[in-house]
Design a protein around this motif. Structure first.
Motif, PDB file in Angstrom:
ATOM      1  N   LEU A  68       0.838  -1.193   0.000  1.00 60.47           N
ATOM      2  CA  LEU A  68       0.000   0.000   0.000  1.00 60.47           C
ATOM      3  C   LEU A  68       0.876   1.247   0.000  1.00 60.47           C
ATOM      4  N   ASP A  69       0.277   2.389  -0.354  1.00 64.18           N
ATOM      5  CA  ASP A  69       0.979   3.658  -0.184  1.00 64.18           C
ATOM      6  C   ASP A  69       1.232   3.871   1.303  1.00 64.18           C
ATOM      7  N   PHE A  70       2.354   4.498   1.624  1.00 60.73           N
ATOM      8  CA  PHE A  70       2.729   4.779   3.008  1.00 60.73           C
ATOM      9  C   PHE A  70       3.335   6.170   3.046  1.00 60.73           C
ATOM     10  N   TYR A  71       2.749   7.037   3.871  1.00 68.10           N
ATOM     11  CA  TYR A  71       3.244   8.415   3.982  1.00 68.10           C
ATOM     12  C   TYR A  71       4.146   8.497   5.212  1.00 68.10           C
ATOM     13  N   TRP A  72       5.431   8.462   5.014  1.00 69.60           N
ATOM     14  CA  TRP A  72       6.392   8.431   6.121  1.00 69.60           C
ATOM     15  C   TRP A  72       6.458   9.751   6.873  1.00 69.60           C
ATOM     16  N   TYR A  88      -6.308   5.314   0.330  1.00 65.88           N
ATOM     17  CA  TYR A  88      -5.541   4.298  -0.400  1.00 65.88           C
ATOM     18  C   TYR A  88      -5.299   3.044   0.429  1.00 65.88           C
ATOM     19  N   ALA A  89      -5.976   2.911   1.551  1.00 71.68           N
ATOM     20  CA  ALA A  89      -5.773   1.743   2.410  1.00 71.68           C
ATOM     21  C   ALA A  89      -6.663   0.567   2.015  1.00 71.68           C
ATOM     22  N   GLY A  90      -7.703   0.810   1.230  1.00 71.51           N
ATOM     23  CA  GLY A  90      -8.566  -0.282   0.778  1.00 71.51           C
ATOM     24  C   GLY A  90      -9.424  -0.867   1.874  1.00 71.51           C
ATOM     25  N   ILE A  91      -9.857  -0.034   2.820  1.00 74.61           N
ATOM     26  CA  ILE A  91     -10.688  -0.520   3.926  1.00 74.61           C
ATOM     27  C   ILE A  91     -12.144  -0.210   3.609  1.00 74.61           C
ATOM     28  N   ARG A  92     -12.957  -1.262   3.617  1.00 75.89           N
ATOM     29  CA  ARG A  92     -14.389  -1.107   3.364  1.00 75.89           C
ATOM     30  C   ARG A  92     -15.090  -0.591   4.609  1.00 75.89           C
ATOM     31  N   SER A  93     -16.337  -0.176   4.470  1.00 70.29           N
ATOM     32  CA  SER A  93     -17.103   0.301   5.625  1.00 70.29           C
ATOM     33  C   SER A  93     -17.271  -0.798   6.676  1.00 70.29           C
ATOM     34  N   ALA A 106      -4.973  -5.762  10.479  1.00 67.42           N
ATOM     35  CA  ALA A 106      -4.808  -5.075  11.764  1.00 67.42           C
ATOM     36  C   ALA A 106      -3.637  -4.103  11.723  1.00 67.42           C
ATOM     37  N   VAL A 107      -2.587  -4.445  10.991  1.00 68.76           N
ATOM     38  CA  VAL A 107      -1.439  -3.551  10.849  1.00 68.76           C
ATOM     39  C   VAL A 107      -1.875  -2.265  10.161  1.00 68.76           C
ATOM     40  N   VAL A 108      -2.650  -2.402   9.101  1.00 63.03           N
ATOM     41  CA  VAL A 108      -3.135  -1.240   8.366  1.00 63.03           C
ATOM     42  C   VAL A 108      -4.011  -0.374   9.267  1.00 63.03           C
TER      43      VAL A 108
END
Length: 148
Positions: A68-72, A88-93, A106-108
């Motif tokens: 995934l994209d990661f903004y450091w 950009y995390a791809g998490i649904r409702s 869980a990490v995301v």
């Protein structure tokens, strides 16, 4: 290609390409200036048009390439620098992750960026108190995920 965040096309983060199709897939700049190549509004739709025009077989895989994209440079909700942007995390409702296997979801969730969720998402977690956002910016970096 990844079968998530396709934005009405093909996810453009990463693709495993057979040598026979590599030249057509990677010749994006020339196609960008081709007047006969139109009808797209983002890079994902552009990739889909390219695959169709050159008959490149595409096999989307929901769990291939757990990346995934990661903004450091931005803090997560706990104030730790480095986070996954909401859009950009791809998490649904339902809080399930579309872009990574369940054991990495869980990490995301733990490392989502603080602040408002873009793209019209109504959830608005408060940023951590006492941890000002760092100044600056820069390009996002892709980050391979591993369980913490």
């Amino acid at each position: 290609v990844k079968e998530c965040l396709a934005w009405d096309g093909l996810n453009d983060k990463l693709a495993l390409i057979p040598r026979a199709h590599a030249h057509a897939w990677m010749d994006l700049l020339n196609l960008y200036y081709d007047d006969t190549f139109h009808g797209y509004k983002n890079s994902e739709q552009f990739q889909l048009h390219l695959a169709r025009r050159f008959h490149i077989p595409v096999k989307p895989s929901p769990l291939a390439f757990p990346m995934l994209d990661f903004y450091w440079w931005l803090p997560d909700r706990r104030g730790t620098l480095g986070c996954f942007p909401w859009n950009y995390a791809g998490i649904r409702s339902s809080n399930k992750c579309d872009c990574v296997p369940p054991h990495l979801c869980a990490v995301v969730h733990r490392r989502l960026c603080a602040g408002r969720r873009p793209l019209g998402n109504s959830a608005d977690p408060a940023p951590p108190r006492g941890n000002p956002r760092p100044a600056g910016g820069g390009a996002s970096r892709r980050r391979a995920l591993t369980p913490a």
